[in-house]
Design a protein around this motif. Structure first.
Motif, PDB file in Angstrom:
ATOM      1  N   LEU A  42       0.798  -1.224   0.000  1.00  0.00           N
ATOM      2  CA  LEU A  42       0.000   0.000   0.000  1.00  0.00           C
ATOM      3  C   LEU A  42       0.833   1.276   0.000  1.00  0.00           C
ATOM      4  CD1 LEU A  42      -2.757  -0.909   2.633  1.00  0.00           C
ATOM      5  CD2 LEU A  42      -3.068  -0.723   0.161  1.00  0.00           C
ATOM      6  N   PHE A  43       1.882   1.293   0.833  1.00  0.00           N
ATOM      7  CA  PHE A  43       2.547   2.563   1.109  1.00  0.00           C
ATOM      8  C   PHE A  43       3.808   2.809   0.287  1.00  0.00           C
ATOM      9  CE2 PHE A  43       0.285   1.585   5.172  1.00  0.00           C
ATOM     10  CZ  PHE A  43      -0.679   2.580   5.039  1.00  0.00           C
ATOM     11  N   THR A  44       4.528   1.763  -0.094  1.00  0.00           N
ATOM     12  CA  THR A  44       5.758   1.991  -0.864  1.00  0.00           C
ATOM     13  C   THR A  44       5.500   2.768  -2.149  1.00  0.00           C
ATOM     14  OG1 THR A  44       6.913   0.090   0.073  1.00  0.00           O
ATOM     15  CG2 THR A  44       7.672   0.873  -2.068  1.00  0.00           C
ATOM     16  N   PRO A  45       4.494   2.412  -2.953  1.00  0.00           N
ATOM     17  CA  PRO A  45       4.250   3.207  -4.168  1.00  0.00           C
ATOM     18  C   PRO A  45       3.939   4.672  -3.859  1.00  0.00           C
ATOM     19  CG  PRO A  45       3.077   1.118  -4.287  1.00  0.00           C
ATOM     20  CD  PRO A  45       3.584   1.248  -2.882  1.00  0.00           C
ATOM     21  N   LEU A  46       3.222   4.920  -2.774  1.00  0.00           N
ATOM     22  CA  LEU A  46       2.903   6.300  -2.409  1.00  0.00           C
ATOM     23  C   LEU A  46       4.151   7.051  -1.957  1.00  0.00           C
ATOM     24  CD1 LEU A  46      -0.417   5.698  -0.447  1.00  0.00           C
ATOM     25  CD2 LEU A  46      -0.189   6.711  -2.716  1.00  0.00           C
ATOM     26  N   PHE A  47       4.976   6.395  -1.153  1.00  0.00           N
ATOM     27  CA  PHE A  47       6.206   7.048  -0.680  1.00  0.00           C
ATOM     28  C   PHE A  47       7.144   7.351  -1.839  1.00  0.00           C
ATOM     29  CE2 PHE A  47       5.962   4.850   3.774  1.00  0.00           C
ATOM     30  CZ  PHE A  47       4.780   5.523   4.018  1.00  0.00           C
ATOM     31  N   ASN A  48       7.227   6.429  -2.786  1.00  0.00           N
ATOM     32  CA  ASN A  48       8.068   6.670  -3.967  1.00  0.00           C
ATOM     33  C   ASN A  48       7.492   7.797  -4.823  1.00  0.00           C
ATOM     34  OD1 ASN A  48       9.895   4.651  -3.294  1.00  0.00           O
ATOM     35  ND2 ASN A  48       8.909   3.094  -4.563  1.00  0.00           N
ATOM     36  N   LYS A  49       6.193   7.749  -5.022  1.00  0.00           N
ATOM     37  CA  LYS A  49       5.522   8.752  -5.862  1.00  0.00           C
ATOM     38  C   LYS A  49       5.670  10.155  -5.290  1.00  0.00           C
ATOM     39  CE  LYS A  49       0.780  10.104  -7.120  1.00  0.00           C
ATOM     40  NZ  LYS A  49      -0.663   9.705  -7.006  1.00  0.00           N
ATOM     41  N   HIS A  50       5.497  10.275  -3.996  1.00  0.00           N
ATOM     42  CA  HIS A  50       5.491  11.594  -3.370  1.00  0.00           C
ATOM     43  C   HIS A  50       6.849  11.973  -2.763  1.00  0.00           C
ATOM     44  CE1 HIS A  50       1.224  12.135  -4.024  1.00  0.00           C
ATOM     45  NE2 HIS A  50       0.960  10.975  -3.443  1.00  0.00           N
ATOM     46  N   LYS A  51       7.847  11.193  -3.037  1.00  0.00           N
ATOM     47  CA  LYS A  51       9.239  11.525  -2.692  1.00  0.00           C
ATOM     48  C   LYS A  51       9.442  11.764  -1.199  1.00  0.00           C
ATOM     49  CE  LYS A  51      10.090  13.374  -7.309  1.00  0.00           C
ATOM     50  NZ  LYS A  51      10.528  14.537  -8.116  1.00  0.00           N
ATOM     51  N   VAL A  52       9.048  10.761  -0.416  1.00  0.00           N
ATOM     52  CA  VAL A  52       9.343  10.778   1.018  1.00  0.00           C
ATOM     53  C   VAL A  52      10.856  10.794   1.205  1.00  0.00           C
ATOM     54  CG1 VAL A  52       9.307   9.296   3.063  1.00  0.00           C
ATOM     55  CG2 VAL A  52       7.195   9.728   1.782  1.00  0.00           C
ATOM     56  N   ASP A  53      11.337  11.575   2.145  1.00  0.00           N
ATOM     57  CA  ASP A  53      12.776  11.682   2.377  1.00  0.00           C
ATOM     58  C   ASP A  53      13.303  10.621   3.342  1.00  0.00           C
ATOM     59  OD1 ASP A  53      13.460  14.045   0.806  1.00  0.00           O
ATOM     60  OD2 ASP A  53      12.195  15.135   2.233  1.00  0.00           O
ATOM     61  N   LEU A  54      12.455  10.191   4.294  1.00  0.00           N
ATOM     62  CA  LEU A  54      12.952   9.301   5.340  1.00  0.00           C
ATOM     63  C   LEU A  54      11.770   8.612   6.000  1.00  0.00           C
ATOM     64  CD1 LEU A  54      15.570   8.549   7.019  1.00  0.00           C
ATOM     65  CD2 LEU A  54      14.908  10.401   8.570  1.00  0.00           C
ATOM     66  N   CYS A  55      11.922   7.324   6.289  1.00  0.00           N
ATOM     67  CA  CYS A  55      10.909   6.570   7.015  1.00  0.00           C
ATOM     68  C   CYS A  55      11.562   5.966   8.255  1.00  0.00           C
ATOM     69  CB  CYS A  55      10.325   5.469   6.125  1.00  0.00           C
ATOM     70  SG  CYS A  55       9.005   4.524   6.915  1.00  0.00           S
TER      71      CYS A  55
END
Length: 413
Positions: A334-347
């Motif tokens: 669910l979340f990896t595609p969103l984090f990649n798409k929206h350019k998360v800097d750090l998890c």
């Protein structure tokens, strides 16, 4: 004449307090040096009657606000007096639909209209209600916290710093010990990244294993934010813990901006399938995570997210570098595609009990994943994060004080 049920409840509270003798729970979870600095943390004397079961602890409520929480042992009317100097001058209580919250023990009072980056003095009060009839209310003793202080967040500040703890698993001494490793570096808040408990049993567990060490260590002056891990969803008291915390947006998942960083907080739920027999058919975390994924997509398209110098996600279960059980794999999907798409800097995550710094991996996760340690001695970690408008620095310390992880980011926007 007192109501028999009220008298029985009162005796029950006092008996519970008495059971925490000097060698009982409170005395065993905090070192003598902490107790010496915080005399009100000593187990209450039942003969004194009305007492605080937890000292005040601060919760971040949003821009221009701070929530003060505490627990009294008897039903009371409670309020906060506060101001920019010791004369205080302002009073706040909680109001619900025109009724001032009273005849309760768990207090959650939000101070609104505060100036950013300003130090306020405050004192909390609880006045016992000994009798509550339809047309007659009788008060008993009033107790107060003494004079305390906090500095309001400045959401527009050039810097922000925080401490992160995870996977304490009902070891309150871990909170006390890890906080002692922070050194002299200032911090704005503490983030509790799930699995503070093994499972939820009762209020006393929340008080002894979390609220007492947090209030003694920092929470009377600096707020903490909390997200559930998979262990907070277990036990008969699982549905009650929301009463003891306040998050922005009043949900278990939420977002907020502090200085140059936008934080997105995800409640990752259980790690096993909803159909697992141990859950007895009373969980629905797949739908809950899907709900959050839709929310994350919206949050990460917001102006606050886009203009932030850094974008950090807190979530207990990591999206990668886990055990491939159902919950972690669902988070990954669910979340990896969103984090990649929206350019998360750090998890920043926990859960695995294996601390590590994981660089971005092409075609998998385009963002670094930091995983804090576990609950056993030799695996416990404290994460220190600090950011300004140019750089973000993270350091992870093992419980012996040795640095076992470091990460640096330069602002891209």
């Amino acid at each position: 004449m007192n109501n028999p049920k009220q008298s029985a409840d009162r005796r029950s509270f006092l008996k519970s307090a008495a059971s925490l003798g000097a060698t009982g729970a409170l005395g065993s979870v905090l070192p003598a040096s902490v107790l010496a600095r915080n005399p009100s943390l000593h187990p209450p004397d039942p003969a004194k009657g009305h007492v605080f079961l937890s000292e005040p602890y601060l919760q971040y409520a949003g821009p221009g606000a701070m929530t003060v929480m505490w627990i009294a042992n008897l039903p009371s009317y409670s309020w906060v007096e506060y101001g920019e100097n010791e004369s205080l001058g302002k009073k706040a209580h909680s109001v619900t639909d025109g009724l001032i919250d009273a005849y309760n023990r768990i207090n959650k009072i939000t101070l609104n209209g505060l100036k950013p980056g300003t130090t306020y003095k405050y004192r909390v009060y609880s006045k016992e209600i000994t009798e509550f009839k339809p047309y007659k209310l009788t008060y008993g003793n009033t107790i107060d916290s003494g004079l305390l202080s906090f500095t309001t967040p400045n959401e527009q500040a050039d810097t922000v710093s925080c401490l992160v703890l995870n996977d304490v698993h009902d070891r309150p001494d871990t909170i006390t010990h890890l906080l002692s490793l922070k050194g002299n570096d200032p911090f704005d808040f503490v983030f509790l990244n799930g699995d503070l408990f093994d499972y939820q049993t009762n209020e006393q567990q929340l008080i002894d294993h979390l609220l007492v060490p947090c209030s003694a260590g920092f929470a009377k002056e600096k707020p903490f934010l909390f997200v559930r891990g998979n262990h907070e969803t277990r036990g008969k008291y699982r549905g009650e813990i929301h009463q003891y915390f306040t998050n922005p947006q009043n949900k278990h998942y939420y977002s907020y901006t502090w200085g140059p960083v936008h934080f997105t907080v995800i409640d990752t739920g259980e790690d096993k399938p909803d159909s697992e027999p141990v859950y007895a058919g009373i969980v629905d975390f797949d739908a809950y995570r899907e709900e959050q994924a839709r929310w994350v997509d919206q949050v990460m398209q917001s102006a606050a997210y886009k203009k932030a110098k850094f974008r950090v996600v807190f979530m207990h279960i990591p999206t990668h570098h886990h055990n491939n059980w159902h919950g972690p794999m669902h988070c990954q999907k669910l979340f990896t595609p969103l984090f990649n798409k929206h350019k998360v800097d750090l998890c920043i995550s926990g859960h695995t009990h294996r601390y590590g710094v994981h660089e971005p991996v092409a075609s998998q996760h385009n963002y670094p994943i930091i995983i804090g340690g576990g609950s056993r001695d030799g695996s416990r970690t404290l994460i220190k994060l600090k950011a300004d408008r140019k750089d973000l620095n993270l350091s992870m310390l093992l419980d012996d004080g040795k640095e076992v992880g470091r990460y640096h980011l330069t602002a891209k926007r």
